[in-house]
Design an enzyme around this catalytic site. Structure first.
Site, PDB file in Angstrom:
ATOM      1  N   LYS A 121       0.812  -1.226   0.000  1.00 21.40           N
ATOM      2  CA  LYS A 121       0.000   0.000   0.000  1.00 21.40           C
ATOM      3  C   LYS A 121       0.843   1.273   0.000  1.00 21.40           C
ATOM      4  O   LYS A 121       0.457   2.265  -0.615  1.00 21.40           O
ATOM      5  CB  LYS A 121      -1.001   0.002   1.148  1.00 21.40           C
ATOM      6  N   ASN A 144      -1.812   6.395   6.919  1.00 24.19           N
ATOM      7  CA  ASN A 144      -0.849   5.475   7.507  1.00 24.19           C
ATOM      8  C   ASN A 144       0.570   5.754   7.008  1.00 24.19           C
ATOM      9  O   ASN A 144       1.494   5.026   7.312  1.00 24.19           O
ATOM     10  CB  ASN A 144      -1.251   4.029   7.157  1.00 24.19           C
ATOM     11  N   HIS A 189      -1.505  -9.135  11.798  1.00 20.87           N
ATOM     12  CA  HIS A 189      -2.133  -8.569  12.999  1.00 20.87           C
ATOM     13  C   HIS A 189      -3.108  -9.542  13.663  1.00 20.87           C
ATOM     14  O   HIS A 189      -4.137  -9.127  14.203  1.00 20.87           O
ATOM     15  CB  HIS A 189      -2.867  -7.264  12.658  1.00 20.87           C
TER      16      HIS A 189
END
Length: 442
Positions: A121, A144, A189
């Site tokens: 990303k 982010n 995660h």
């Protein structure tokens, strides 16, 4: 959608949780509107405490339940899970809980391109922003990556390009992107998503809410919107999709046209080619001139800490891929990697409860040696116990491999883990690797 660009926060009791850069930007956002929030942080001495204005009440070392009960709005840092008991109770009580991205989305009225995914990303965000800027569009880039998004409100932009994590998307409700993409969904995660991959995926797919065009990965079904029939979608992939990498001709294709030969690019690897295609699809959706986008692609040299060649000396390449913080990213780096000699692969850190088994197929080749370190170093070394060395730190691993390196070899830091066990972030880990590479490989 509701028009939030008003004094809708006036009279509300607002609590901000987290005093990192994002939390601090939220404090100043409300102060600029004449509202004095309260702040809390689970840490006893957050680094930005000294930057907090004197008129702000704060609570440290935990969460103040009384403040939360009294609040009308809680603005939470992405690092704090919504499943935290105090936040879960606040949600049950009907208290609104949002993040800084939601605050930002309520303020803007220009097009947004939104990008998420387990891997790639940052590269796609960088590419699309370069394409937009090169075409003369005034662009604000955040989320982010780079600066907190609320800081972007200090300037007038014609377009925003946002890199968004699953954590940020959990607390975002009014994102209305011109186009949005979920590049890929792979296990990451898992310590934050106890219900597994599907829970993580659902957080990622929130990026498609209210989006005009969904840019999907034709080879990853997990990137498809939950309700495909109600969405306008454009696809990218390898040998298939509206935009695809033709593996036979070695060219990038777009809507039936040959766009460019991959030999003209400064980057290699299928994962980079598909990232480039996703960026082209996003740029096309925004009306950015195709010739400008292709010019940017041809001249793009990649991101720092993402498969970055930091030293080439005595026939040995030292490559910093510190941004590979999960298994899929390391797998992408190894996939199709051709080397004359040995790949000395540095793995380790905090895996965040990840499953390492998908790496086995990529590290089974005879010319790969493993040097494992950190919290999960021992676990990683068990993948190939006969050709791995396990140390406590990355530096120790690097010093162990030096005697075995010869011309034609590659020393590759692609850790498959987060850096938080021994470093401040992946950037620091990459910088330490680069410094040691220049010392040890000279």
């Amino acid at each position: 959608m509701t028009d939030y660009r008003s004094n809708q926060y006036q009279g509300k009791k607002i609590v901000i949780i987290g005093l990192g850069l994002t939390g601090l930007s939220c404090v100043y956002f409300f102060l600029s509107r004449g509202i004095i929030p309260r702040v809390m942080d689970t840490r006893s001495s957050p680094e930005n405490l000294k930057k907090l204005p004197n008129n702000i009440q704060y609570y440290l070392g935990g969460l103040n339940r009384e403040w939360l009960r009294e609040s009308n709005l809680i603005v939470v840092s992405p690092s704090i899970a919504l499943s935290t008991p105090e936040l879960h109770q606040a949600s049950i009580n009907g208290t609104e809980i949002v993040g800084d991205i939601e605050l930002f989305c309520r303020e803007i009225n220009v097009p947004v391109i939104a990008i998420t995914g387990s891997n790639g990303k940052s590269m796609v965000t960088s590419l699309v922003s370069h394409m937009a800027k090169k075409s003369g569009i005034s662009v604000g880039v955040g989320g982010n990556i780079g600066i907190p998004v609320l800081s972007l409100l200090h300037h007038k932009y014609q377009m925003y390009i946002l890199e968004l994590s699953s954590f940020q998307l959990e607390t975002t409700f009014n994102l209305q992107a011109l186009s949005a993409t979920v590049l890929n969904v792979t296990e990451d995660h898992m310590d934050r998503y106890p219900l597994g991959l599907q829970q993580y995926r659902e957080a990622k797919l929130r990026i498609y809410h209210n989006t005009l065009t969904c840019i999907i990965n034709s080879q990853d079904l997990l990137t498809l919107p939950l309700n495909m029939s109600s969405k306008t979608c454009t696809s990218f992939g390898v040998d298939v999709g509206d935009y695809y990498f033709d593996t036979y001709q070695r060219v990038l294709m777009g809507k039936g046209e040959v766009l460019l030969d991959v030999a003209s690019l400064n980057m290699t690897g299928q994962h980079n080619y598909t990232n480039a295609l996703a960026a082209l699809a996003l740029a096309d959706s925004a009306g950015i001139a195709r010739n400008v986008s292709l010019h940017v692609l041809k001249n793009y040299s990649g991101l720092v800490h993402r498969f970055q060649l930091v030293l080439f000396n005595k026939g040995v390449k030292w490559i910093n891929d510190s941004k590979a913080t999960n298994v899929a990213s390391t797998a992408a780096a190894l996939n199709g990697l051709t080397v004359k000699g040995i790949v000395h692969l540095l793995l380790g850190g905090d895996s965040k409860s990840a499953d390492f088994s998908p790496l086995k197929r990529y590290i089974s080749a005879d010319n790969i040696r493993l040097y494992c370190f950190g919290t999960d170093g021992q676990k990683l070394s068990l993948l190939q116990p006969n050709k791995s060395i396990c140390t406590v730190t990355m530096e120790e691993s690097m010093r162990q491999l030096v005697p075995y390196v010869k011309s034609g070899d590659i020393v590759l830091l692609s850790p498959a883990c987060a850096s938080i066990d021994q470093f401040k972030n992946f950037e620091q880990r990459g910088n330490v690797f680069t410094q040691l590479a220049k010392e040890l490989g000279a």
